[in-house]
Structures are given as structure tokens and as C-alpha cells.
Write a protein that holds these residues in place. Sequence first.
Motif, short mmCIF file in Angstrom:
data_model
loop_
_atom_site.label_atom_id
_atom_site.label_comp_id
_atom_site.label_asym_id
_atom_site.label_seq_id
_atom_site.Cartn_x
_atom_site.Cartn_y
_atom_site.Cartn_z
N LYS A 82 0.86 -1.18 0.00
CA LYS A 82 0.00 0.00 0.00
C LYS A 82 0.90 1.23 0.00
O LYS A 82 2.06 1.16 0.40
CB LYS A 82 -0.89 0.00 1.24
CG LYS A 82 -1.88 -1.14 1.28
CD LYS A 82 -2.72 -1.09 2.53
CE LYS A 82 -3.67 -2.28 2.56
NZ LYS A 82 -4.36 -2.39 3.84
N PRO A 83 0.37 2.39 -0.41
CA PRO A 83 1.21 3.60 -0.42
C PRO A 83 1.36 4.20 0.99
O PRO A 83 1.02 5.35 1.24
CB PRO A 83 0.45 4.53 -1.37
CG PRO A 83 -0.98 4.13 -1.22
CD PRO A 83 -0.95 2.63 -0.99
N LYS A 84 1.85 3.37 1.89
CA LYS A 84 2.09 3.79 3.27
C LYS A 84 3.51 3.40 3.66
O LYS A 84 4.00 2.35 3.26
CB LYS A 84 1.10 3.11 4.22
CG LYS A 84 -0.34 3.52 4.02
CD LYS A 84 -1.24 2.88 5.04
CE LYS A 84 -2.68 3.32 4.83
NZ LYS A 84 -3.55 2.87 5.92
N THR A 85 4.12 4.26 4.46
CA THR A 85 5.46 3.98 4.97
C THR A 85 5.34 3.53 6.42
O THR A 85 4.76 4.22 7.25
CB THR A 85 6.36 5.22 4.87
OG1 THR A 85 6.52 5.53 3.47
CG2 THR A 85 7.72 4.99 5.50
N LEU A 123 2.69 3.09 12.32
CA LEU A 123 3.61 2.45 13.26
C LEU A 123 2.82 1.72 14.33
O LEU A 123 1.63 1.96 14.52
CB LEU A 123 4.56 3.47 13.89
CG LEU A 123 3.95 4.69 14.61
CD1 LEU A 123 3.50 4.36 16.01
CD2 LEU A 123 4.97 5.81 14.65
N ASN A 124 3.49 0.83 15.02
CA ASN A 124 2.93 0.15 16.19
C ASN A 124 3.61 0.70 17.43
O ASN A 124 4.82 0.99 17.40
CB ASN A 124 3.19 -1.36 16.13
CG ASN A 124 2.22 -2.09 15.25
OD1 ASN A 124 1.84 -1.60 14.20
ND2 ASN A 124 1.81 -3.28 15.66
N VAL A 125 2.84 0.81 18.50
CA VAL A 125 3.39 1.23 19.78
C VAL A 125 2.71 0.43 20.88
O VAL A 125 1.49 0.23 20.84
CB VAL A 125 3.25 2.76 20.00
CG1 VAL A 125 1.81 3.20 20.00
CG2 VAL A 125 3.96 3.22 21.27
N TYR A 159 -1.01 -0.61 19.90
CA TYR A 159 -1.88 0.22 19.08
C TYR A 159 -1.19 0.38 17.75
O TYR A 159 0.04 0.47 17.67
CB TYR A 159 -2.06 1.62 19.68
CG TYR A 159 -2.88 1.67 20.94
CD1 TYR A 159 -4.20 1.22 20.95
CD2 TYR A 159 -2.34 2.19 22.11
CE1 TYR A 159 -4.96 1.29 22.11
CE2 TYR A 159 -3.10 2.25 23.27
CZ TYR A 159 -4.41 1.79 23.26
OH TYR A 159 -5.15 1.86 24.40
N VAL A 160 -1.98 0.43 16.68
CA VAL A 160 -1.48 0.81 15.37
C VAL A 160 -1.87 2.27 15.20
O VAL A 160 -3.05 2.63 15.35
CB VAL A 160 -2.07 -0.06 14.24
CG1 VAL A 160 -1.54 0.39 12.88
CG2 VAL A 160 -1.77 -1.53 14.48
N MET A 161 -0.89 3.11 14.92
CA MET A 161 -1.13 4.54 14.78
C MET A 161 -0.74 4.99 13.38
O MET A 161 0.14 4.40 12.75
CB MET A 161 -0.34 5.33 15.84
CG MET A 161 -0.70 4.94 17.26
SD MET A 161 0.12 5.96 18.52
CE MET A 161 -0.95 7.41 18.49
N GLU A 162 -1.40 6.06 12.92
CA GLU A 162 -1.19 6.53 11.56
C GLU A 162 -1.28 8.04 11.51
O GLU A 162 -2.01 8.65 12.28
CB GLU A 162 -2.24 5.91 10.64
CG GLU A 162 -2.10 6.27 9.17
CD GLU A 162 -3.12 5.56 8.33
OE1 GLU A 162 -2.76 4.55 7.69
OE2 GLU A 162 -4.28 6.03 8.27
N ILE A 163 -0.53 8.62 10.58
CA ILE A 163 -0.64 10.04 10.27
C ILE A 163 -0.63 10.17 8.75
O ILE A 163 0.20 9.55 8.07
CB ILE A 163 0.48 10.87 10.92
CG1 ILE A 163 0.26 12.37 10.70
CG2 ILE A 163 1.85 10.44 10.42
CD1 ILE A 163 1.21 13.25 11.50
N LEU A 164 -1.55 10.94 8.22
CA LEU A 164 -1.57 11.20 6.78
C LEU A 164 -0.51 12.23 6.46
O LEU A 164 -0.29 13.16 7.23
CB LEU A 164 -2.96 11.68 6.35
CG LEU A 164 -4.11 10.71 6.62
CD1 LEU A 164 -5.43 11.33 6.17
CD2 LEU A 164 -3.88 9.37 5.94
N ILE A 165 0.15 12.06 5.31
CA ILE A 165 1.23 12.98 4.94
C ILE A 165 0.94 13.62 3.60
O ILE A 165 0.11 13.20 2.86
CB ILE A 165 2.60 12.30 4.94
CG1 ILE A 165 2.62 11.08 4.01
CG2 ILE A 165 2.99 11.91 6.35
CD1 ILE A 165 3.97 10.44 3.83
#
Length: 165
Positions: A82-85, A123-125, A159-165
Motif C-alpha cells: 500500500k502507499p504507506k510507509t 507504526l505500532n506502539v 496500538y497501530v497509529m497513523e498520520i496522513l502525509i
Amino acid sequence: MIEINKNIDKNFTTVRAIAKEVWPIAYGAILSQEQLDYMMEMMYSVPSLQKQADEKGNRFVVVTENKIPVGFAAYEFNYNKKPKTRVHKIYILPAHQGNGIGKQLIDFIANEAKQRHQKALVLNVNKKNIAIRFYERIGFTVISEEVIDIGNGYVMDDYVMEILI
């Protein structure tokens, strides 16, 4: 002066030294010593780090302050096709936390990701890790929860966390 450069040490000497210093502080109150030892070997042995870089495509960068290594990160473009880093690792030495270095490292990764047409960082935390506050402060949000069996009777409760860029 803060600099972020690609890790060029195939033995990951700096990465391993920082991990050995940060992990007991970051996870000592969350995980048993046995689990810490197991995870350090599983994730930070030289063969494991080489596999992460060479076979899994993780990019490792080291951040220095006035030429002294103070942190590192590892990330992977197009995670799960997917287009995610995916930010696999980000650690700053305790004495250098709270000075904006972590944010600079995330911004560096985000800029690299944008150049490759990625849409988000993920990312996971660990659910008990106080770093959650840092991620939330810079714009990450919890998108799911995940329990991962890592072997030897241990799990990561994240938790899986995400930020849109």
C-alpha cells in the motif's frame, strides 16, 4: 547541529548501542527482563538487523547531534503493498528526548515517503508505552489494536497509529 544520515555500518554498531541503552528504560516497567532479552536478540542481533535491511527492505538512519549519535529509525516504503510507509523503529537516547529530535526524525521519514508518493506513516506502539503521547502530539491517531505473537510465549500488545502525509 542535527544531522540524519543513512546507516552505512553493516554491523549496526550505533543502532545496537542506542537500542541497548534505550530499551531497558522504555520497556523496563512494561516487559519482564526475560522478554526484553528475548526481543533484543530477536530484533537487534547483527544477523536480524542485516536481514531487516537486506531482505525486508528496511531503511535505517542514524541521527547525530554535533556529530554524536543520539538516535535512529528504521522504515519501509509501500508497507503491505500500500502507499504507506511503516516506521518500524524510532528511538532517541533519553538525555536527548524532548528536544525535538524525534519530530525531526519523523519529518525526515515523512519527506522521504512523500517523494515516493506515500500517503501516510504507520507504526505500532505498545499500549503501555508513554511514547503514545509523543505520537499523538505530532498528529498520529490510533487506527486499530493488534496483538502479535513473537514466539517463546511472548506477545506484543500494540496500538497501530497513523498520520496522513
